[in-house]
Motif scaffolding. Structure first.
Motif, PDB file in Angstrom:
ATOM      1  N   ALA A 660       0.838  -1.204   0.000  1.00 43.48           N
ATOM      2  CA  ALA A 660       0.000   0.000   0.000  1.00 43.48           C
ATOM      3  C   ALA A 660       0.875   1.257   0.000  1.00 43.48           C
ATOM      4  O   ALA A 660       0.609   2.238  -0.699  1.00 43.48           O
ATOM      5  CB  ALA A 660      -0.914   0.004   1.223  1.00 43.48           C
ATOM      6  N   TRP A 661       1.951   1.204   0.752  1.00 46.21           N
ATOM      7  CA  TRP A 661       2.884   2.349   0.840  1.00 46.21           C
ATOM      8  C   TRP A 661       3.547   2.580  -0.520  1.00 46.21           C
ATOM      9  O   TRP A 661       3.639   3.708  -1.006  1.00 46.21           O
ATOM     10  CB  TRP A 661       3.915   2.039   1.927  1.00 46.21           C
ATOM     11  N   GLU A 662       3.987   1.456  -1.160  1.00 45.75           N
ATOM     12  CA  GLU A 662       4.625   1.544  -2.477  1.00 45.75           C
ATOM     13  C   GLU A 662       3.686   2.206  -3.480  1.00 45.75           C
ATOM     14  O   GLU A 662       4.051   3.127  -4.201  1.00 45.75           O
ATOM     15  CB  GLU A 662       4.980   0.124  -2.973  1.00 45.75           C
ATOM     16  N   VAL A 663       2.438   1.690  -3.522  1.00 45.42           N
ATOM     17  CA  VAL A 663       1.461   2.188  -4.504  1.00 45.42           C
ATOM     18  C   VAL A 663       1.211   3.681  -4.279  1.00 45.42           C
ATOM     19  O   VAL A 663       1.190   4.477  -5.222  1.00 45.42           O
ATOM     20  CB  VAL A 663       0.126   1.394  -4.395  1.00 45.42           C
ATOM     21  N   LEU A 667       1.757   6.700  -7.031  1.00 46.32           N
ATOM     22  CA  LEU A 667       0.692   7.633  -7.428  1.00 46.32           C
ATOM     23  C   LEU A 667       1.107   9.079  -7.160  1.00 46.32           C
ATOM     24  O   LEU A 667       0.846   9.980  -7.945  1.00 46.32           O
ATOM     25  CB  LEU A 667      -0.608   7.322  -6.670  1.00 46.32           C
ATOM     26  N   LYS A 668       1.758   9.284  -6.023  1.00 45.84           N
ATOM     27  CA  LYS A 668       2.245  10.625  -5.684  1.00 45.84           C
ATOM     28  C   LYS A 668       3.208  11.106  -6.751  1.00 45.84           C
ATOM     29  O   LYS A 668       3.163  12.241  -7.225  1.00 45.84           O
ATOM     30  CB  LYS A 668       2.974  10.595  -4.326  1.00 45.84           C
ATOM     31  N   GLY A 669       4.107  10.166  -7.186  1.00 45.57           N
ATOM     32  CA  GLY A 669       5.118  10.493  -8.214  1.00 45.57           C
ATOM     33  C   GLY A 669       4.451  10.953  -9.490  1.00 45.57           C
ATOM     34  O   GLY A 669       4.844  11.936 -10.113  1.00 45.57           O
ATOM     35  N   ARG A 670       3.378  10.228  -9.858  1.00 48.44           N
ATOM     36  CA  ARG A 670       2.661  10.596 -11.087  1.00 48.44           C
ATOM     37  C   ARG A 670       2.105  12.007 -10.991  1.00 48.44           C
ATOM     38  O   ARG A 670       2.152  12.784 -11.930  1.00 48.44           O
ATOM     39  CB  ARG A 670       1.500   9.635 -11.332  1.00 48.44           C
TER      40      ARG A 670
END
Length: 675
Positions: A660-663, A667-670
């Motif tokens: 969940a942390w990775e995802v 998404l934040k990066g995008r």
């Protein structure tokens, strides 16, 4: 707004009374001086003092020659019969525990119940009938429609009032119907839960009244030390309890504020207290001690000095009777003087350490200790550091309840109740000001005061009765204690001494928990050579909030059975007891049942007695059975071991948290890229 038809209602109802040939009195007329004076002394429906005038009043006698005051209030509007609260009780108090003047003024039943409370507060009558009646003119027929509310107000229902039944006229007051009506009234037993709730409500009111009284005396009455205040309250209460048909209750009008020796207000109080104690048949030396102690305060020059026609003693006496009268008159089975004492001590400039030594056990904890010590109607209970006798009062209540529930013959029950109070309780208290409170408390509770001794339980007590059977050993089989924590081993010295004087039974003590983790090692080892530790219960850290912040534990013992090393001890973490405590000076209630507190206390008692089959609210995290080493003495405060071995579920949760942390990072990066 429709016009009131109160005169028509009064005319109709008084016509009934006249036709039944009853000697009723109207608003301005006198019924008897005691009732008239009570109505005049009680705060009025408008919140001022005095001037309470029921529309009609009677004094009727039943076949047992008991008198019942009947107080009647009329209104003349539709819907103005009674105002009840959410619990279907007559709502004469606001959420802040102040008189609900609007309701008392506007509703017939509420007004009548208010008058009835004036009688409970200021007279010797304990059972009163309050009647409200209202009505209106039917628009179509022009006929008067009326409603009647009949309530029983007594010390047994804490003055709250119970509805007796539905009535369409007053013929239940007729001579030939009155006995049957009173029989009906006597059958009005409130269920225990309701009584408990009312008792709790009254206790909150006591707290509020005590704070008010103490503030008043502290701010406005100069020159009174803390002991003086305690003794003044004790003296005022004893003088106004009275003994029916033997020693009349002292009325404030009898204090004439004269300055000659023998006629001072202090002399009058001491005379009445002496008469009261003589009738109570207390041992001579105890009686002399009480009178000597109270005289030191009551006969001083300053307190009897007359200014503006009144002595300070009369002024303080009046405040005490007006603020507290109803609570001790209706015989609350609560640690009344304990509350008083805690409130008084809240005003003292003691250092924290000194204060810790006089912290009293809250009444719900006192009841817990009594149940853990397995007290029943046949128990002999003692307490080696009695304080205000709160633990003994709790024990007495438990014993009396058990007797009521198991003895069916009224004659045998009354004999048993006398025996419980006179022979089955014993308390020791060294501090004389506290000792006075203990005696007062037991006198208020119906007089189990005979075996409260002003002695040092460690060096001066031989285990014998202090009064009556002075040659006989007190056959103690239940021990309850909240010791002074500054004593040796946090107070375990009291425990060792008491247990070694017992042949059988159980003990429950509340004590600073360092007593079980090293501070009382030597005492504990010696205790376990003769007695068994059954349970160790960790109590909430804020149990004594505002008084001290020590961590306490309750330890439960089986007497006269050596602790075996394989004996299973029940360790219970009771940090969450379901109560939320605050320490706000102005709060109307600093103790709130926020999470099934009563059920939690009951479960702890059952867990200690029957083991883990009784787990319901608590889980294995709070309840743990383990052994202690009897030769250690510092391993009494154990907790359930935490299993640190990871399970498959733990592993899955960790992986899902990581993914969940990775995802979320991706998404934040995008989001950042799109900027």
């Amino acid at each position: 707004m429709a016009q009131s038809i109160e005169p028509n209602i009064a005319d109709l109802a008084n016509g009934w009374l006249k036709s039944y040939k009853l000697a009723y009195k109207l608003e301005q007329e006198s019924l008897n001086s005691e009732i008239d004076k009570a109505l005049d002394d009680y705060y009025s429906k408008n919140g001022g003092i005095g001037g309470n005038r029921p529309d009609a009043k009677l004094l009727l006698q039943d076949k047992n020659l008991d008198y019942y005051p009947i107080l009647i209030e009329y209104k003349g509007y539709k819907g103005k019969l009674e105002k009840l609260d959410a619990n279907k009780q007559v709502e004469n108090k606001t959420a802040k525990n102040e008189p609900h003047l609007k309701n008392i003024n506007s509703f017939a039943v509420n007004g009548a119940v208010h008058y009835a409370n004036a009688l409970l507060h200021h007279t010797s009558y304990t059972d009163i009938i309050a009647i409200g009646m209202t009505g209106y003119k039917d628009e179509n027929s022009g006929k008067i429609r009326h409603e009647i509310g009949v309530y029983f107000v007594s010390k047994n229902n804490y003055g709250i009032g119970q509805k007796v039944g539905d009535f369409s006229d007053f013929s239940f007051l007729k001579k030939e119907n009155f006995d049957a009506f009173i029989e009906k009234v006597k059958m009005l037993n409130l269920p225990q839960e309701e009584l408990d709730r009312l008792k709790e409500q009254r206790e909150k009111e006591i707290d509020a009244s005590l704070v008010k009284l103490n503030n008043d005396i502290y701010q406005n009455e100069k020159g009174l030390g803390e002991n003086d205040r305690v003794y003044l309250v004790a003296a005022s209460i004893i003088a106004t309890i009275g003994i029916p048909n033997q020693v009349p209750s002292l009325d404030k009008s009898e204090l004439k504020s004269q300055e000659f020796i023998g006629g001072r207000d202090g002399d009058i109080l001491i005379n009445r207290i002496t008469a009261f104690l003589n009738k109570k048949e207390l041992p001579q030396d105890k009686k002399e001690l009480i009178i000597r102690t109270l005289s030191n305060t009551l006969l001083t020059e300053n307190i009897n000095k007359v200014e503006n026609g009144e002595s300070q003693l009369k002024r303080v006496f009046t405040k005490i009777v007006d603020d507290l009268g109803i609570y001790y008159k209706i015989g609350l089975t609560t640690d009344f003087t304990g509350k008083l004492f805690n409130e008084m001590y809240g005003w003292l400039g003691f250092s924290q350490d000194k204060l810790n030594d006089v912290v009293l056990t809250p009444s719900y904890v006192a009841t817990l200790l009594v149940k853990l010590a397995r007290v029943n109607k046949d128990s002999y209970v003692w307490d080696f550091a009695t304080g205000s006798a709160g633990l003994l009062v709790a024990a007495m209540n438990e014993m009396l309840n058990d007797a009521k529930n198991t003895i069916t013959s009224p004659e045998q029950l009354s004999q048993k109740e006398i025996k419980i109070k006179a022979e089955q309780l014993l308390g020791l208290e060294l501090l004389s000001s506290v000792y006075m409170l203990a005696i007062l408390n037991m006198i208020l509770m119906g007089d189990g005061s005979s075996n409260i001794l002003n002695k040092d339980s460690l060096s001066d007590f031989d285990g014998k009765y202090g009064f009556g059977k002075t040659e006989e050993t007190f056959p103690a089989d239940a021990f309850v204690l909240n010791p002074p924590y500054s004593a040796s081993g946090n107070g375990m010295n009291f425990v060792e001494r008491a247990l070694n004087m017992m042949n059988k039974g159980y003990a429950a003590i509340i004590i600073q928990n360092s007593a079980g983790s090293g501070k009382a090692k030597e005492y504990n080892k010696r205790i376990l050579e003769k007695h068994t530790l059954i349970a160790s219960i960790k109590m909430p850290i804020d149990l004594f909030i505002g008084k001290s912040s020590v961590q306490t534990n309750v330890y439960v013992f089986k007497v006269n059975e050596k602790h075996h090393k394989d004996e299973m001890v029940k360790f219970i973490d009771f940090s969450n007891d379901g109560y939320t405590r605050t320490n706000r000076k102005k709060a109307s209630n600093n103790l709130k049942d926020s999470d099934r507190a009563k059920e939690r206390y009951e479960e702890v008692v059952n867990l200690v007695r029957f083991g883990k089959s009784k787990l319901n609210i608590f889980t294995c995290k709070e309840y743990y059975e383990g052994t202690i080493n009897p030769k250690n003495g510092a391993d009494w405060n154990q907790t359930a071991p935490i299993d640190t071995k990871p399970t498959l579920a733990d592993f899955k949760k960790t992986v899902s948290d990581y993914l969940a942390w990775e995802v979320s990072n991706i998404l934040k990066g995008r989001g950042d890229l799109g900027k």
